[in-house]
Scaffold this active site. Structure first.
Site, PDB file in Angstrom:
ATOM      1  N   THR A 273       9.659   4.756  -2.569  1.00 16.05           N
ATOM      2  CA  THR A 273       8.413   4.409  -1.893  1.00 16.05           C
ATOM      3  C   THR A 273       8.041   5.503  -0.892  1.00 16.05           C
ATOM      4  OG1 THR A 273       9.423   3.241  -0.015  1.00 16.05           O
ATOM      5  CG2 THR A 273       9.050   1.972  -2.045  1.00 16.05           C
ATOM      6  N   GLU A 274       6.756   5.652  -0.663  1.00 12.30           N
ATOM      7  CA  GLU A 274       6.245   6.532   0.392  1.00 12.30           C
ATOM      8  C   GLU A 274       5.039   5.845   1.027  1.00 12.30           C
ATOM      9  OE1 GLU A 274       7.475   9.249   1.565  1.00 12.30           O
ATOM     10  OE2 GLU A 274       8.773  10.071  -0.011  1.00 12.30           O
TER      11      GLU A 274
END
Length: 303
Positions: A273-274
């Site tokens: 995830t970012e």
């Protein structure tokens, strides 16, 4: 965008040696407490989860015990899923998203999975708000055999010792404005190169494994996140951080070749995830909630 490309340590065009790395380390200071923010929280989970110390990191500035939190009543007949946070210690919502998932959602998945959560792989980085460890090694490029980073070696050994296949691995990260103000210039200086990529996507996106892309899995994660915060749009070249878009909100990388965290578990379903906490359209709390939503979206898809 105009950026400062000359870092204050080292000579442009010349990679850092021991002197430059020592200078960089001497400038780092403790800004928050791993023990107050993370370890104390993990202590509260012991009545509902199994907590294992899987190693410790001993640095000149102190010693850091490392912990995983597991759902109780381990059952080898169930698939095992892994959540990691704080591979880059400065990425706050990754750490607190992992803790929040344990606190609020992990028990819901116990009937379906053995759930293993390592909330903070890089406690020194958490305390000093750093991407690297004290040796100026990036843990999220060091998940390789005989890793030079203890942050990586300890969790790799622990997961291998479980003796099970990992069905899914979700690694929680964020991208911040300090990537441009500090970490990209520092890396370029250390490598003796000039940084040319200054793109920071405004919103949430995923980095998947190009060898096992599973687009429907990635979409399920993003659909869940979008209930909390916005998904990053591609730039004018249809890229995110300089990489081609594979599908909305997703780029794919050769994660094993790059030594990224999601590669070491050899999980069938994997994503990084970012989230962007500096966005004017998001708050730090939303970013934590988005990390939780990413995990639940992925696990709901696999139930």
């Amino acid at each position: 965008m105009t950026q400062q490309t000359i870092y204050h340590i080292g000579t442009p065009g010349t990679p850092w040696g021991a002197t430059e790395k020592a200078q960089w380390l001497a400038e780092q200071t403790k800004k928050r407490s791993y023990f107050d923010d993370v370890v104390s929280k993990i202590e509260t989970f012991k009545s509902d989860f199994d907590v294992d110390q899987y190693g410790e990191l001993a640095y000149d500035s102190g010693t850091y015990p490392l912990f995983v939190v597991r759902t109780k009543n381990w059952d080898d007949s169930k698939p095992t899923v892994l959540v990691t946070g704080g591979v880059h210690g400065y990425e706050t919502s990754g750490v607190h998203g992992a803790l929040r998932f344990i606190e609020t959602k992990a028990k819901d998945y116990q009937p379906h999975f053995n759930v293993v959560v390592a909330p903070c792989l890089s406690p020194w980085g958490y305390e000093t708000i750093n991407r690297w460890n004290p040796a100026a090694i990036d843990p999220n490029r060091s998940f390789v055999a005989d890793s030079p980073a203890g942050e990586c070696a300890h969790i790799m050994n622990y997961v291998a010792g479980l003796g099970v296949d990992i069905l899914a691995h979700i690694d929680l990260h964020e991208t911040t404005d300090t990537d441009n103000s500090e970490f990209r210039p520092a890396k370029a200086a250390m490598d003796g190169k000039v940084n040319t990529n200054w793109n920071i996507p405004d919103g949430f996106y995923l980095v998947g494994n190009s060898e096992k892309p599973y687009p429907e899995f990635q979409k399920a994660v993003l659909d869940s996140v979008e209930e909390v915060t916005h998904i990053a749009d591609a730039d004018d070249e249809n890229k995110l951080i300089g990489e081609d878009i594979a599908q909305r909100g997703v780029i794919l990388l050769p994660t094993a070749k790059m030594g990224l965290c999601i590669s070491f578990s050899k999980a069938e379903y994997a994503t990084t995830t970012e989230v962007y906490p500096d966005s004017p359209k998001a708050t730090p709390e939303q970013c934590i909630q988005a990390q939780v939503a990413a995990v639940t979206g992925g696990l709901d898809f696999l139930k």
